[in-house]
Design an enzyme around this catalytic site. Structure first.
Site, PDB file in Angstrom:
ATOM      1  N   ASP A   8      22.428  17.747  20.220  1.00 37.00           N
ATOM      2  CA  ASP A   8      22.110  16.319  20.504  1.00 37.00           C
ATOM      3  C   ASP A   8      21.278  15.624  19.748  1.00 37.00           C
ATOM      4  OD1 ASP A   8      21.943  13.776  22.117  1.00 37.00           O
ATOM      5  OD2 ASP A   8      20.036  14.506  22.671  1.00 37.00           O
ATOM      6  N   ASP A 231      18.970  17.535  25.766  1.00 38.89           N
ATOM      7  CA  ASP A 231      17.686  17.230  26.409  1.00 38.89           C
ATOM      8  C   ASP A 231      18.288  16.338  27.641  1.00 38.89           C
ATOM      9  OD1 ASP A 231      17.884  14.846  24.572  1.00 38.89           O
ATOM     10  OD2 ASP A 231      16.229  14.224  25.648  1.00 38.89           O
ATOM     11  N   ASP A 235      24.119  15.172  28.115  1.00 44.39           N
ATOM     12  CA  ASP A 235      24.301  16.437  27.497  1.00 44.39           C
ATOM     13  C   ASP A 235      24.533  17.494  28.600  1.00 44.39           C
ATOM     14  OD1 ASP A 235      23.368  15.576  24.946  1.00 44.39           O
ATOM     15  OD2 ASP A 235      21.453  15.797  25.643  1.00 44.39           O
TER      16      ASP A 235
END
Length: 277
Positions: A8, A231, A235
């Site tokens: 990410d 995080d 995600d």
């Protein structure tokens, strides 16, 4: 052992210590009122961008009242139902009596261009030019609309984690050849981050949470063993779908619950050892 790493962007490869960048407000709002309106809609959201907007409003000593209804659009933004008496008289329709303001509800949308388009909100050529300039500077963009009319653009800046480039280099030295950046952000800010890291190979921008999970699943079908590092709420599906889900300990609870490993201190160096699992 994993052979592919997917990351990410915001809060993972970047520090997630966001700051408000360039602000453009359209009539009848000024910059301060635009921040206030966005914060009202974002108040109940846990997303990093939402937290930034609320924090910015509070730093300006703005009042952020509760809202009537709030719907999160994962990977895109929020849609809130807000009383006109909360927004102010500027939000009332022309000709309405002031005593009826408390009964009227306005729809406030804060989020990505994709969310605005999904809600049939027009983005003019002038605004397109503004978005392009923000992209060129690597800023993430939030658009703010009220009752179907675009009233402002908020730019958000972030910085890379100090260790990101070193960790990518270490993984390459350890034999990892396949890397990907999976982000809900627009392509230009994503490319800016990838180029700062010496190229990540695959860059997938404008992704919804399910898009990230589907990308992981497709790689798995091709015989790759994929580690996902993330995080946020966006995600979580990808973390759960991957062969090795790694959550930043500084991230959201749902991301941590979806992962196999949590980097307690949010230090990316921990993933170099984790690759062998």
């Amino acid at each position: 052992m994993v052979d592919t790493f997917a990351f990410d962007k915001t809060g993972t490869l970047t520090r997630g210590e966001l700051t408000l960048g360039d602000i453009t407000a359209f009539d009848p709002l000024d910059e301060t009122e635009l921040v206030r309106v966005a914060a009202i809609a974002e108040k109940r959201s846990e997303h990093l961008l939402a937290r930034l907007i609320v924090r910015e409003a509070e730093s300006r000593n703005l009042v952020i009242p509760a809202i009537d209804e709030f719907t999160s659009q994962p990977g895109s933004g929020v849609i809130a139902q807000v009383r006109t008496s909360v927004l102010g008289k500027w939000a009332s329709h022309e000709g309405e009596e002031s005593h009826s303001l408390h009964e009227k509800i306005n729809e406030v949308i804060v989020g990505s261009r994709r969310l605005m388009e999904a809600q049939n909100i027009e983005i003019s050529t002038d605004i397109e030019d503004r978005l392009a300039k923000l992209d060129e500077t690597g800023q993430t963009v939030l658009l703010v609309a009220v009752d179907g009319k675009l009233l402002g653009v908020l730019g958000v800046r972030d910085t890379l984690r100090a260790e990101s480039a070193d960790v990518i280099a270490e993984l390459k030295q350890a034999g990892i050849k396949n890397f990907a950046l999976l982000t809900g952000d627009r392509s230009q800010p994503a490319r800016t981050v990838a180029e700062s890291l010496g190229s990540l190979g695959t860059i997938e921008a404008d992704m919804l949470p399910l898009d990230k999970a589907n990308w992981i699943e497709e790689q798995t079908k091709q015989g790759r063993r994929v580690a996902m590092v993330g995080d946020g709420v966006n995600d979580a599906p990808a973390l759960a779908k991957s062969d090795l889900g790694i959550a930043m300990g500084t991230g959201t609870d749902v991301a941590i619950e979806s992962a196999m490993i949590t980097l307690v201190k949010g230090d990316l160096h921990g993933i170099v050892k984790a690759r062998n699992l």
